[in-house]
Enzyme design. Structure first.
Site, short mmCIF file in Angstrom:
data_model
loop_
_atom_site.label_atom_id
_atom_site.label_comp_id
_atom_site.label_asym_id
_atom_site.label_seq_id
_atom_site.Cartn_x
_atom_site.Cartn_y
_atom_site.Cartn_z
N GLY A 166 -24.28 15.10 -9.51
CA GLY A 166 -25.64 14.81 -9.10
C GLY A 166 -25.78 13.49 -8.39
N CYS A 196 -16.39 6.57 3.08
CA CYS A 196 -17.65 6.39 3.79
C CYS A 196 -17.54 6.52 5.30
CB CYS A 196 -18.28 5.04 3.42
SG CYS A 196 -17.12 3.68 3.27
N TYR A 243 -24.40 10.44 -5.34
CA TYR A 243 -24.53 10.37 -3.88
C TYR A 243 -23.50 11.22 -3.17
CZ TYR A 243 -20.64 6.99 -3.61
OH TYR A 243 -19.41 6.39 -3.67
N ILE A 244 -22.27 11.31 -3.69
CA ILE A 244 -21.24 12.10 -3.02
C ILE A 244 -21.61 13.57 -3.03
CG2 ILE A 244 -18.82 12.81 -3.09
CD1 ILE A 244 -18.14 10.07 -4.25
N GLU A 285 -42.57 0.45 10.95
CA GLU A 285 -43.83 -0.27 10.86
C GLU A 285 -44.58 0.04 9.57
OE1 GLU A 285 -47.08 0.88 13.56
OE2 GLU A 285 -45.92 2.70 14.02
N LYS A 294 -16.89 10.31 6.24
CA LYS A 294 -18.06 11.05 5.77
C LYS A 294 -19.26 10.81 6.68
CE LYS A 294 -20.37 9.19 2.63
NZ LYS A 294 -20.57 8.44 1.38
N HIS A 337 -44.85 -0.73 17.11
CA HIS A 337 -45.46 0.60 17.18
C HIS A 337 -45.06 1.32 18.47
CE1 HIS A 337 -48.51 3.66 16.44
NE2 HIS A 337 -48.89 3.53 17.71
N GLU A 346 -24.61 14.10 -0.60
CA GLU A 346 -24.23 13.93 0.80
C GLU A 346 -23.45 15.13 1.32
OE1 GLU A 346 -24.05 9.04 1.05
OE2 GLU A 346 -22.24 10.16 0.51
N TYR A 376 -6.55 -1.98 11.09
CA TYR A 376 -6.41 -2.72 9.83
C TYR A 376 -5.03 -3.34 9.74
CZ TYR A 376 -10.70 -1.77 7.20
OH TYR A 376 -11.99 -1.77 6.74
N GLU A 379 0.85 -1.19 0.00
CA GLU A 379 0.00 0.00 0.00
C GLU A 379 0.88 1.24 0.00
OE1 GLU A 379 -2.46 2.65 -0.37
OE2 GLU A 379 -3.45 0.69 -0.17
N THR A 404 -9.96 3.79 0.55
CA THR A 404 -10.85 4.94 0.43
C THR A 404 -11.90 4.97 1.54
OG1 THR A 404 -10.57 5.13 -1.96
CG2 THR A 404 -12.58 6.04 -1.03
N CYS A 405 -12.56 3.84 1.78
CA CYS A 405 -13.69 3.84 2.73
C CYS A 405 -13.25 4.29 4.11
CB CYS A 405 -14.30 2.45 2.80
SG CYS A 405 -15.70 2.35 3.94
#
Length: 451
Positions: free
Chosen positions: A178, A50, A180-181, A445, A53, A440, A184, A101, A37, A44-45
């Site tokens: 336009g 993610c 999700y990034i 529900e 974020k 409930h 968000e 990790y 690496e 990235t995550c």
């Protein structure tokens, strides 16, 4: 039995979510594994995607929660927001996760090279330090990076990578995209007090999601003060003497922003890997082409995750890495990942969650369908005096009553969707949902009360 012809049984290039899972599982099966690496372990995550974020999303929610709390009897005086404090707390936790990790791989006996790796010949990898090693199998898990479109002044723009490290919250930010990034980060910065403008080259946001959910998010975002500029592209961005950015979009007058962020998709990281040295075949988007078992056209080279551009989601990369390691090094029969019926979420304000076919897709593929819908105002919003409404949709195959899609926009929708996705994957019917007793009072529900 290890093949002593090679230094390692597996060499993984890229230690993100997919690479980590594949390396750990392969080592667990007894393989001699090494992984390289060049940036930070976690990918990235964990490092710039993610995970941090979602931490910012949590922080942003307090902006509305502190206002809503007043109608629940709370008096909060002197409230203020410190971006640098949040930013640094998030980065501190990212450091912690990166360490975990690395520990996981160390505990499984994986040799980690913290440097760039390139395939320089058959079964051969050369590291940036000049060290040459060989491996029976090579796995490429280098992920993807933000796409930066070509326009005058694009060097003055940032991407999601840099958004986590800003010195301050911009007063005015233009976000291009336009998907999700874009949506968000629009929600995040808007809650932190920025004046947010989204510029999109089409007139549709979140193209892959159900039209009703897209429209609802657009409506709510506009109510929150987020501005949208559709059917437009950059002409130029010019940095002014005071550090602000003069932006010209097609069809619009020049405007000044404090920050321009590009969120127009992601492209596979394939440069400098030496793929051409061994003839690995690429697709028309630069992605590494693989079969259902993640194998490339070169028999000993595999690829998982975003670099293959199949489904750019972290849990998918993890499953692909697991399937690769089990299939190549495990005792059982080879198996592949089912890329159909994958649940997903957009952590917008409010969030979106979906699994299966949209209404449009179902009509095109199945013909006769039934659509059930619940349009409601969450109890919390009622007490808080907030007019924001949630929307759930259930798409059913009229021929057999099987649920083929569930789509939600509402608070906590992603948390609810995880369990609902199991039902869709298991091919349960609308009658199965109808026969389930509701919990409930909850928003969840609504899934079993649609008529």
């Amino acid at each position: 039995m290890a093949d002593t012809q090679y230094d390692f049984d597996l060499f993984t290039i890229g230690i993100g979510s997919g690479g980590t899972r594949a390396s750990r599982i392969a080592a667990g099966h007894g393989a001699r594994v090494a992984a390289a690496e060049e940036y930070r372990v976690g990918g990235t995550c964990v490092i710039r995607g993610c995970v941090p974020k979602k931490m910012l999303v949590y922080g942003a929610h307090f902006a509305e929660d502190l206002v809503d709390a007043q109608n629940f009897g709370w008096t909060i005086e002197g409230k203020s927001f410190d971006w640098v404090k949040l930013r640094d707390h998030v980065q501190k936790d990212i450091d912690r996760l990166e360490g975990l990790y690395g520990e996981t791989l160390d505990n499984h006996g994986v040799t980690i090279f913290r440097e760039r790796a390139e395939i320089t010949g058959p079964h051969e990898i050369t590291l940036a330090s000049g060290k040459v090693v060989t491996a029976k199998y090579i796995l490429i898990a280098t992920g993807a990076r933000p796409h930066m479109p070509d326009f005058e002044g694009n060097e003055h723009a940032i991407t999601s990578n840099e958004a986590f490290h800003l010195d301050e919250v911009p007063k005015r930010i233009l976000i291009a995209g336009g998907g999700y990034i874009a949506n968000e980060f629009a929600g995040i910065f808007n809650e932190f007090g920025s004046k947010v403008t989204i510029a999109n080259r089409s007139d549709v946001i979140l193209r892959s999601y159900d039209a009703a959910l897209r429209d609802r998010l657009l409506q709510i975002s506009l109510t929150k003060g987020i501005e949208f500029c559709f059917n437009t592209e950059f002409e130029y961005v010019k940095k002014q003497e005071d550090g602000t950015l003069l932006v010209k979009l097609t069809g619009h007058e020049e405007r000044v922003f404090d920050q321009v962020m590009i969120a127009t998709g992601r492209v596979p990281n394939i440069e400098g890997l030496g793929l051409e040295n061994v003839g690995v075949e690429l697709g028309d988007r630069g992605q590494i082409k693989v079969d259902e078992f993640s194998k490339t056209n070169v028999d000993y080279i595999y690829a998982v995750g975003d670099v293959t551009d199949r489904v750019q989601l972290t849990p998918v990369a993890i499953r692909e890495g697991q399937a690769f390691a089990d299939s190549v090094f495990g005792p059982g029969e080879p198996y592949s990942v089912d890329h159909s019926c994958i649940p997903s979420a957009v952590f917008s304000h409010p969030p979106i969650a979906a699994v299966g076919m949209t209404e449009g897709e179902a009509r095109n593929h199945l013909g006769s369908i039934k659509v059930f819908q619940s349009d409601f105002r969450p109890m919390k919003n009622v007490v808080a005096g907030r007019n924001e409404r949630g929307l759930y949709k259930m798409i059913v195959d009229a021929a057999n009553d099987r649920i083929v899609g569930i789509h939600m926009i509402a608070p906590e929708a992603p948390e609810i969707m995880q369990a609902a996705a199991i039902a869709v994957k298991a091919k349960l019917t609308k009658a199965d949902f109808d026969a389930t007793v509701a919990i409930h009072p909850t928003m969840a529900e609504e899934l079993v009360l649609m008529k």
